[in-house]
Motif scaffolding. Structure first.
Motif, PDB file in Angstrom:
ATOM      1  N   ASP A   1       1.457  81.196  78.331  1.00 30.37           N
ATOM      2  CA  ASP A   1       0.733  82.469  78.403  1.00 30.37           C
ATOM      3  C   ASP A   1       0.331  82.812  76.970  1.00 30.37           C
ATOM      4  OD1 ASP A   1      -0.187  85.063  78.559  1.00 30.37           O
ATOM      5  OD2 ASP A   1       1.464  85.794  79.808  1.00 30.37           O
ATOM      6  N   ASN A   2      -0.956  82.684  76.698  1.00 29.71           N
ATOM      7  CA  ASN A   2      -1.464  82.783  75.332  1.00 29.71           C
ATOM      8  C   ASN A   2      -1.452  84.198  74.739  1.00 29.71           C
ATOM      9  OD1 ASN A   2      -3.151  81.800  73.005  1.00 29.71           O
ATOM     10  ND2 ASN A   2      -4.601  83.228  73.905  1.00 29.71           N
TER      11      ASN A   2
ATOM     12  N   GLU B   1      -4.191  83.446  79.732  1.00 32.39           N
ATOM     13  CA  GLU B   1      -3.282  84.510  79.310  1.00 32.39           C
ATOM     14  C   GLU B   1      -3.171  85.559  80.410  1.00 32.39           C
ATOM     15  OE1 GLU B   1      -5.996  86.125  76.087  1.00 32.39           O
ATOM     16  OE2 GLU B   1      -5.607  87.971  77.217  1.00 32.39           O
TER      17      GLU B   1
ATOM     18  N   HIS C   1      -9.396  86.392  72.629  1.00 37.60           N
ATOM     19  CA  HIS C   1      -8.444  86.748  73.680  1.00 37.60           C
ATOM     20  C   HIS C   1      -9.169  87.554  74.750  1.00 37.60           C
ATOM     21  CE1 HIS C   1      -6.306  90.346  75.017  1.00 37.60           C
ATOM     22  NE2 HIS C   1      -6.758  90.984  73.972  1.00 37.60           N
TER      23      HIS C   1
END
Ligand SMILES: [Zn+2]
Length: 279
Positions: free
Chosen positions: A20-21, A225, A177
């Motif tokens: 999970d980034n 993510e 992100h």
């Protein structure tokens, strides 16, 4: 054990573990309890998400992040002053001191991310823009000086994000992100060698444009993510998010990319190791 009474059930486990980034295990949504971190890690590990990048968005969050990565081997950390936080610190005359502390926290060997930084034109009104841009430039420089990965928050600010990155020179490892751009932006980011991290938003019904952007992104540029506790993937939109729900996003991504789930997981895992190294 079940982590979240009344929360979405655990999806089918992924065949190959992924990272999970970008997650916020230090945060709870309004009116909800702070996550029980060992339980969160256990639930995620059980479905093939044994590692996550914990992001601290302000000074208290960054301090907590360093405590958390010291305590939990599953976590790496990211520290920064969020684009909505920097103008507040600037207005209170606390920016220089805050930057000094972020820099100090960033020296931790398992803080491997400077982020999230960037621009948020949705939340911060016009008077905050100059402070945001100045803060973004400072974080770009910090990522380059420390050799860490830059994670960017981009809300309604695509053009300025790309312009400032070009002006400053992006760090060798740059991640958008919760990517929210269109096909043209995805292509531009790929051409520049950036990584695009997709969140639960890619599963939303009204996100056809985002899925089109994903469809043109090579496996070599992809990350996944949660941005938990926000952006819970379909069909649980509205419920609290947590890393154990990543398989829903990964499977949706595989469908968009017309690839099989193991191939996508292999690429996501390799990209994460390339960026962050082993841990
Ligand atoms: Zn975030």
């Amino acid at each position: 054990m079940s982590v979240h009474a009344g929360r979405p059930p655990a999806p089918e486990a992924l065949p190959i573990p992924v990272v999970d980034n970008h997650t916020h295990l230090d945060m709870a949504r309004d009116g909800e309890e702070a996550p029980d971190i060992p339980a969160v890690i256990e639930a995620a590990t059980a479905v093939g998400v044994p590692r996550m990048v914990q992001i601290g968005c302000d000074l208290p969050g960054a301090r907590l992040t360093v405590e958390m990565i010291d305590r939990y081997a599953a976590l790496l950390g990211g520290v920064a002053l969020h684009p909505n936080e920097a103008p507040r610190l600037h207005d209170r005359g606390e920016l220089a001191q805050a930057r000094a502390e972020i820099e100090q926290l960033a020296a931790h060997p398992r803080v491997r991310v400077i982020g999230e930084t960037g621009l948020d034109y949705f939340r911060t009104a016009t008077e905050g823009v100059a402070a945001q841009q100045d803060s973004f430039r400072w974080h770009i420089d910090l990522a380059k000086r420390t050799g860490k990965v830059l994670q960017i928050h981009d809300r309604d600010a695509h053009e300025d994000i790309l312009r400032i990155l070009a002006e400053e020179g992006a760090p060798p490892q740059t991640v958008l992100h919760c990517f929210s751009g269109d096909i043209a932006m995805a292509r531009e980011c790929v051409e520049r060698g950036y990584f695009l991290s997709f969140a639960g938003t890619v599963t939303f019904k009204n996100a056809a444009g985002l899925r089109n952007a994903l469809a043109v992104t090579p496996l070599a540029n992809l990350l996944v993510e949660t941005d938990a506790p926000y952006l819970t993937p379909a069909p649980h939109r509205g419920a609290p998010n947590a890393p154990y729900l990543i398989p829903l996003t990964v499977r949706a991504m595989a469908a968009v990319l017309s690839t099989d789930v193991p191939s996508l997981c292999t690429a996501l895992a390799a990209n994460s190791e390339l960026l962050y190294g082993p841990w």
